[in-house]
Design an enzyme around this catalytic site. Sequence first.
Site, PDB file in Angstrom:
ATOM      1  CG  HIS A  44      -0.385   0.190   2.230  1.00  0.00           C
ATOM      2  ND1 HIS A  44       0.323  -0.873   2.807  1.00  0.00           N
ATOM      3  CD2 HIS A  44      -0.226   1.227   3.524  1.00  0.00           C
ATOM      4  CE1 HIS A  44       0.851  -0.037   4.435  1.00  0.00           C
ATOM      5  NE2 HIS A  44       0.940   0.962   4.036  1.00  0.00           N
TER       6      HIS A  44
ATOM      7  NE  ARG B  29       9.245  -4.807  11.842  1.00  0.00           N
ATOM      8  CZ  ARG B  29       7.766  -3.568  11.249  1.00  0.00           C
ATOM      9  NH1 ARG B  29       6.789  -3.293  11.429  1.00  0.00           N
ATOM     10  NH2 ARG B  29       8.917  -2.590  11.257  1.00  0.00           N
TER      11      ARG B  29
END
Length: 345
Positions: A225, A291
């Site tokens: 994106h 993460r």
Amino acid sequence: MESEPPFQETYKILLRNLMEEESAERVHHDHENSKNHSISDIEYELPVIDLSCLSLGDLCQEKCKREIADAASKWGFFQVVNHGISGEITARMRQQQVMLFRQPFHKKANIGKSLKLSSTDFCYRWGTPTATSLKQLSWSEAFRIPLSHISGLKEFNTNLSSTVEDFVEVASKLAQRIAEILAENLGLQSTFFVENCLPSSCYLRMNRYPPCPISSSKVLGLTPHTDSDFLTILNQYQVGGLLLVKDGEWVRVKPNPQALIINIGDLFQAWSNGVYKSIEHKVVTNQEVERFSIAYFFCPSYDAVIKSCMPPSIYRKFSFKEYRDQVQEDVKSTGSKIGLLRFLI
């Protein structure tokens, strides 16, 4: 774990189809997939810019400003050090972020309701509800917090609220300063950003990418994106996973714990008439390590009009609301964002 979103149960059909495909690939080796995976393993260190130079002599200041403008036009991404956000604040942000995501899943999913906030004020998201294929699935969870509603978090956690307030106070000043420098490089002494990119229109997103048992070449933490804002300030801590397009290839961004990542969004590309580049990026999953990242999105109000700052214009003028509505419509109808291509003249 009770804190984990039910990815495997919710997307079991898509994951089962993947297992069948991988079984077939073991029989018929897919050379192209192997080639793409090796490209993704290329690791780059983004340009690193020392912002302390902005408080030194004129020559040092001008050099620093040129580096920022060059990186914004050639890379669309760059890193900044000596940025004003202390290690103490970022450490507290990570601690509070981890504690927030460790909440039981059902509690995370209902925090907004318990605080009596609407989904536009504060929301928790995970996966991709509209995904019809794995390429549309994001293996991640996130909290979206508009800056104007940070105080609403006090009822839930006062430490979280105060820490977020400390972080965004400095991040907001940093975003305004970088925007001013980029405008100045175009020969403009613009008041647009001070007048339109207010705390009431900017927001923070805290992200977590859980370990994924499936290969990162098959399931992404965040699908490809571009950002729809003017610019984004990202702290990805020490665990890598961010990839961006450079010279037509996906390359990994090497983590730098001392630096923040700045990336140009669609609105700055349109406003600068294509001088600054909004670059496609994504996040890959990790099979063993989770993460975390935190992103500050520098946005105008919905009724702010975006138009190219120099002729001849590449893009027609549009409001931020019109742009957001078009993006949402495209994602709903096509499964992906089309973005600025919709607004070319």
